[in-house]
Write an enzyme that holds these catalytic residues in place. Structure first.
Site, PDB file in Angstrom:
ATOM      1  N   GLU A   1       0.844  -1.197   0.000  1.00  0.00           N
ATOM      2  CA  GLU A   1       0.000   0.000   0.000  1.00  0.00           C
ATOM      3  C   GLU A   1       0.882   1.250   0.000  1.00  0.00           C
ATOM      4  O   GLU A   1       2.033   1.217   0.454  1.00  0.00           O
ATOM      5  CB  GLU A   1      -0.872  -0.020   1.271  1.00  0.00           C
ATOM      6  CG  GLU A   1      -1.808   1.177   1.399  1.00  0.00           C
ATOM      7  CD  GLU A   1      -2.883   0.980   2.459  1.00  0.00           C
ATOM      8  OE1 GLU A   1      -2.792   0.009   3.243  1.00  0.00           O
ATOM      9  OE2 GLU A   1      -3.812   1.811   2.499  1.00  0.00           O
TER      10      GLU A   1
ATOM     11  N   ASN B   1     -12.282  -1.018  -0.890  1.00  0.00           N
ATOM     12  CA  ASN B   1     -11.598  -1.689   0.229  1.00  0.00           C
ATOM     13  C   ASN B   1     -12.304  -1.315   1.527  1.00  0.00           C
ATOM     14  O   ASN B   1     -12.616  -0.135   1.747  1.00  0.00           O
ATOM     15  CB  ASN B   1     -10.135  -1.224   0.299  1.00  0.00           C
ATOM     16  CG  ASN B   1      -9.472  -1.643   1.603  1.00  0.00           C
ATOM     17  OD1 ASN B   1      -9.166  -2.807   1.808  1.00  0.00           O
ATOM     18  ND2 ASN B   1      -9.264  -0.677   2.513  1.00  0.00           N
ATOM     19  N   GLU B   2     -12.534  -2.276   2.365  1.00  0.00           N
ATOM     20  CA  GLU B   2     -13.152  -2.037   3.672  1.00  0.00           C
ATOM     21  C   GLU B   2     -14.275  -1.003   3.547  1.00  0.00           C
ATOM     22  O   GLU B   2     -14.305   0.011   4.264  1.00  0.00           O
ATOM     23  CB  GLU B   2     -12.103  -1.631   4.733  1.00  0.00           C
ATOM     24  CG  GLU B   2     -11.092  -2.739   4.989  1.00  0.00           C
ATOM     25  CD  GLU B   2     -10.236  -2.585   6.238  1.00  0.00           C
ATOM     26  OE1 GLU B   2     -10.258  -1.519   6.874  1.00  0.00           O
ATOM     27  OE2 GLU B   2      -9.538  -3.561   6.585  1.00  0.00           O
TER      28      GLU B   2
ATOM     29  N   TYR C   1      -6.663  -8.909  11.541  1.00  0.00           N
ATOM     30  CA  TYR C   1      -5.359  -8.575  12.115  1.00  0.00           C
ATOM     31  C   TYR C   1      -5.246  -9.150  13.521  1.00  0.00           C
ATOM     32  O   TYR C   1      -6.208  -9.116  14.296  1.00  0.00           O
ATOM     33  CB  TYR C   1      -5.177  -7.049  12.175  1.00  0.00           C
ATOM     34  CG  TYR C   1      -4.889  -6.466  10.808  1.00  0.00           C
ATOM     35  CD1 TYR C   1      -3.614  -6.540  10.268  1.00  0.00           C
ATOM     36  CD2 TYR C   1      -5.886  -5.865  10.040  1.00  0.00           C
ATOM     37  CE1 TYR C   1      -3.328  -6.028   9.005  1.00  0.00           C
ATOM     38  CE2 TYR C   1      -5.614  -5.352   8.779  1.00  0.00           C
ATOM     39  CZ  TYR C   1      -4.335  -5.441   8.269  1.00  0.00           C
ATOM     40  OH  TYR C   1      -4.055  -4.945   7.019  1.00  0.00           O
TER      41      TYR C   1
ATOM     42  N   GLU D   1      -6.032  -9.213   3.619  1.00  0.00           N
ATOM     43  CA  GLU D   1      -5.222  -8.510   4.637  1.00  0.00           C
ATOM     44  C   GLU D   1      -5.206  -9.380   5.882  1.00  0.00           C
ATOM     45  O   GLU D   1      -6.270  -9.693   6.438  1.00  0.00           O
ATOM     46  CB  GLU D   1      -5.801  -7.132   4.976  1.00  0.00           C
ATOM     47  CG  GLU D   1      -5.588  -6.119   3.877  1.00  0.00           C
ATOM     48  CD  GLU D   1      -6.012  -4.707   4.253  1.00  0.00           C
ATOM     49  OE1 GLU D   1      -5.940  -4.338   5.446  1.00  0.00           O
ATOM     50  OE2 GLU D   1      -6.426  -3.978   3.338  1.00  0.00           O
TER      51      GLU D   1
ATOM     52  N   GLN E   1       2.192  -6.090   5.623  1.00  0.00           N
ATOM     53  CA  GLN E   1       2.413  -5.747   4.229  1.00  0.00           C
ATOM     54  C   GLN E   1       3.855  -6.089   3.862  1.00  0.00           C
ATOM     55  O   GLN E   1       4.653  -6.381   4.742  1.00  0.00           O
ATOM     56  CB  GLN E   1       2.108  -4.290   3.998  1.00  0.00           C
ATOM     57  CG  GLN E   1       0.658  -3.920   4.310  1.00  0.00           C
ATOM     58  CD  GLN E   1       0.240  -2.564   3.738  1.00  0.00           C
ATOM     59  OE1 GLN E   1       0.923  -1.963   2.920  1.00  0.00           O
ATOM     60  NE2 GLN E   1      -0.927  -2.087   4.193  1.00  0.00           N
TER      61      GLN E   1
END
Ligand code: AHR
Length: 530
Positions: free
Chosen positions: A64, A210-211, A277, A334, A383
């Site tokens: 990103e 995204n999201e 996450y 992710e 990432q």
């Protein structure tokens, strides 16, 4: 998943048709530091049971516009004294090539929904400088579409582009695809040629936003489902390109989002994402340190990482309801650890050191994805460089490979191989009344017939004496690599780059019908059986 009251042993049925006996010397460091009884673990590799292919995209990455990932970590510009290929640093390219990265997601993340592709094409000195509203600082747009697609080619990865739904339009998205993939005489295809790229690129994966439930627009699932259907209509296939259309999925345990999306838009999509996450404390405001932690945080981090199994299982069950043929892939695009920012660094840069604990999280997460490969078709760790659970860290001209990097290198043998189900009979690793399995495993057979077995020992104090039996395959020899260190928070630094590195497992003897392994505490091991 988290069992706070259960017995110390979790039992599974054990059967074997053909077994192999391997005697493996205990790992020398483990033998020296071992002060407690080892755990006894039984594994049965069911090579006699047909299973899914492990999509190589499970070993994907994510890059990103954030912190020092692209600017400094990958992109240094053609004028830099750091050796580079067209502005992309050579040390990073060479290190990434060793991982066989199948797919690379870009430009975000939250950044994707504020990115306008026209800003990042044409002469660099004419490109606008824009604030990076998600992560801070100003983006010079020196790294744009051509640079990203060059990077993907240099490391041998397929590109996965995340389109802008939040602040873009269907027309902008459609034209970006035309610019990249059309071989026609259209104005946009000619603009690409004028900017230095004659041949169109192939773009196999494209996501709409995204999201979108959060930074991508705070939408409700019903609204996003309609938006996705509209935008997906304009993701056109030009000149033989075939786009897989990916929809924004859920995070953690938001099962309603998955239900609504599958009910209303499954027909229009090829994949639905999932984000998760691992935050050691479970509290976003005080996540915990990347490097300064005790066994309590070691245990809670691994317990939280293991929860992805529950999330993937339950999201998959919902998908099965609407898509029993499993046509739509679950794309965990992710995942990884997220700690408090490294002291002294900019909060928005999400820079964190990477220790043996991260390697364990990587190993057990990849085992989970391998074991769910009937539905999980892609996963992208967050990432790739200098951000969150990175493969590589850079400091000006210096670069270091993290423990997580080595797990990806060890596990690449599973890419595209056929999964072998593994039955695990392992004790629990209990701390302060909370228990998690002491061992995680996955296995596969590649096109050359080699079997690979990955074993993660989560317990930082006990070796695992593993007896592995293989049902349905003959094995004559074995070799392995193991990644471990004396300290839970051991890490590679710019001045000590080789502190945590895989080493050969030691001599392995194969005899009769069983594989006996002594897997050291807090380690990740991969074995090849032939
Ligand atoms: O990976 C960092 C951020 O985490 C991404 O931009 C966003 O999608 C997620 O919330």
């Amino acid at each position: 998943m988290l069992n706070t009251v259960g017995s110390r042993y979790v039992r599974y049925s054990l059967t074997a048709a053909v077994s192999v006996f391997l005697l493996i010397r205990p790992w020398p460091e483990a033998a020296q530091t071992q002060t407690v009884e080892p755990n006894q673990v039984g594994l049965t590799l069911r090579a006699d049971q047909p299973a899914s292919v492990i999509n190589r995209n499970i070993y994907g990455q994510f890059a990103e516009h954030l912190g020092r990932l692209l600017y400094g970590g990958l992109w240094v510009g053609t004028d830099s004294k750091i050796p580079n290929t067209g502005g992309i640093r050579n040390d990073v390219i060479d290190a990434l090539k060793e991982l066989n990265i199948p797919v690379l997601r870009w430009p975000g993340g939250c950044f994707a929904d504020e990115y306008h592709w026209r800003d990042g094409i044409g002469p660099a000195d004419k490109r606008p400088h824009r604030p990076n509203a998600s992560w801070g600082g100003v983006d010079t747009n020196a790294f744009g579409t051509h640079e990203f697609l060059r990077l993907a080619e240099l490391i041998g990865a397929e590109p996965y582009i995340n389109g802008n739904l939040g602040t873009g339009s269907a027309q902008e998205m459609m034209e970006w695809i035309e610019y990249m993939t059309s071989d026609s005489d259209s104005t946009l295809a000619n603009l690409r040629r004028q900017n230095g790229r004659e041949k169109p690129w192939k773009i196999p994966y494209f996501a709409v936003g995204n999201e979108s439930w959060g930074c991508g627009g705070n939408m409700r699932p019903e609204y996003y489902a309609d938006q996705f259907r509209q935008y997906a209509t304009f993701l056109k296939n030009y000149s033989g390109n075939r786009i897989q259309k990916l929809a924004v999925g859920s995070h953690d345990n938001d099962y309603n989002w998955t239900d609504v999306l599958m009910q209303r838009a499954a027909k229009q999509m090829d994949g639905l994402s999932l984000h998760y996450y691992t935050v050691p404390s479970g509290v976003w405001e005080h996540k915990g340190s990347a490097t300064d932690f005790a066994e309590k945080e070691w245990h809670s981090t691994l317990a939280r990482a293991l929860r992805i199994d529950e999330f993937v299982t339950r999201h998959s069950e919902i998908m099965d309801k609407y898509d029993p043929q499993k046509r739509v892939g679950l794309m965990v695009d992710e995942w990884g650890t997220w700690y408090d920012p490294q002291p002294g660094t900019n909060r928005g840069a999400l820079y964190q050191d990477n220790t043996l604990r991260d390697a364990i999280v990587a190993g057990l997460s990849l085992n989970i994805f391998n074991n769910h490969s009937d539905r999980v078709r892609m996963a992208n760790i967050a990432q790739m460089v200098n951000v969150l659970q990175a493969m590589l860290l850079t400091d000006n001209e210096r670069m270091v490979r993290t423990p997580t990097y080595y797990v990806f290198r060890m596990y690449k043998v599973h890419q595209g191989a056929t999964r072998i189900p593994v039955e695990v009979n392992a004790p629990q690793y209990i701390l302060n009344g909370t228990s998690i399995p002491a061992v995680s495993a996955s296995a596969s057979r590649d096109s050359a017939g080699r079997i690979h077995l990955s074993v993660v020992n989560l317990d930082p104090n006990r070796s695992a004496i593993v007896k592995a039996r293989i049902a349905g395959a003959m094995v004559q020899s074995a070799a392995g690599e193991v990644l471990t260190a004396a300290a839970m928070n051991a890490m590679n630094t710019f001045d000590g780059a080789d502190a945590v590195k895989p080493r050969p497992f030691g001599s392995i003897r194969v005899a009769e019908s069983q594989l006996n392994l002594s897997v050291p505490p807090k380690s990740v091991a991969v074995f090849e059986l032939k």
